[in-house]
Scaffold this motif. Structure first.
Motif: not given
Ligand code: AP5
Length: 214
Positions: A107-113, A188-201
């Motif tokens: 996997l390249d990215y795990a995006i956490d909204v 731990k896999e170093e692919i997590l990207f967390a994004v603040d999902g409370t803003r506009s789409t």
């Protein structure tokens, strides 16, 4: 590009996954949409999944894992995919890692909204979904041009069966107990990207685009 979307029910995973799939020309694979399509068509898979979904519980791992592992072997996934709603448990994540490793892929990215529970409840109560194409709307934040009608295909928009308040609370509990631990797994896999999902789409998507690049 191989991406998974993480986040609570109603965090906006599906909304963002559709935008990402369009921009990067990769298939959007939503396990929830696959189950809802099977329920609509009265298949055995749909009959099995319906009870779990209506109760706000997860469909058993072995059923979902087989479905996804088969799907990502299809030709249209050769250049990547975005998984929305999978994995949702540690065993699902481990099965995905193993299945990809067998094909010499990662996997390249795990995006956490990230969205707090109180915002989730407001979002889900106003969500409307197209009965035909699975397009997503919100009565306040993303209304269709004509109330109750899908902009894309003119079909009826409905409140999902599992979006009733009592089921949403159950889904949130299940998320915190079974899916949230995946955040640490992918950190731990170093692919997590967390994004603040409370803003506009649009703002959420801009930040994701910036992270993924062209
Ligand atoms: P699934 O369909 O995957 O549901 P979910 O994860 O609970 O996620 P949702 O579809 O509810 O929300 P979302 O994050 O996609 O938010 P959306 O973009 O729609 O799964 C349903 C069920 O299937 C599960 O409970 C389970 O039973 C089963 N299942 C599925 N996968 C499984 C698996 N792997 N293992 C086991 N069981 C599985 O946005 C929500 C609303 O907010 C919309 O109205 C939208 O317009 C609005 N919105 C979105 N972004 C914004 C924003 N930035 N600002 C304002 N409003 C916004």
């Amino acid at each position: 590009m191989k991406i998974i979307m993480l986040g609570a029910p109603g965090a906006g995973k599906g909304t963002q996954a559709k935008l990402i799939a369009k921009k990067y020309a990769i298939p959007h694979i939503s396990t929830g949409d696959i189950f809802r399509e099977n329920i609509k068509n009265g298949t055995d898979l749909g009959k099995l999944a319906k009870g779990y979904m209506d109760r706000g519980e997860l469909v058993p791992d072995e059923v979902v894992v087989k479905l996804v592992v088969d799907r990502i072997k299809a030709d249209d996934c050769a250049d990547g995919f975005i998984l929305d709603g999978f994995p949702r448990t540690i065993p699902q994540a481990e099965s995905l890692t193993e299945a990809l490793a067998r094909e010499k892929m990662v996997l390249d990215y795990a995006i956490d909204v990230e969205v707090p529970d109180e915002v989730i409840i407001k979002r889900i109560s106003g969500r409307r979904a197209c009965t035909q194409c699975a397009a997503i709307y919100h009565v306040d934040f993303q209304p269709p041009k004509r109330e109750g009608i899908c902009d894309t295909d003119g079909s009826e928009l409905v409140l999902r069966n599992d979006d009733k308040p009592e089921t949403v609370l159950k889904r949130l509990n299940v998320y915190h107990a079974q899916t949230q631990p995946l955040i640490d797994y992918y950190k731990k896999e170093e692919i997590l990207f967390a994004v603040d999902g409370t803003r506009s789409t649009d703002d959420v998507f801009s930040e994701i685009e910036e992270h993924l690049g062209d």
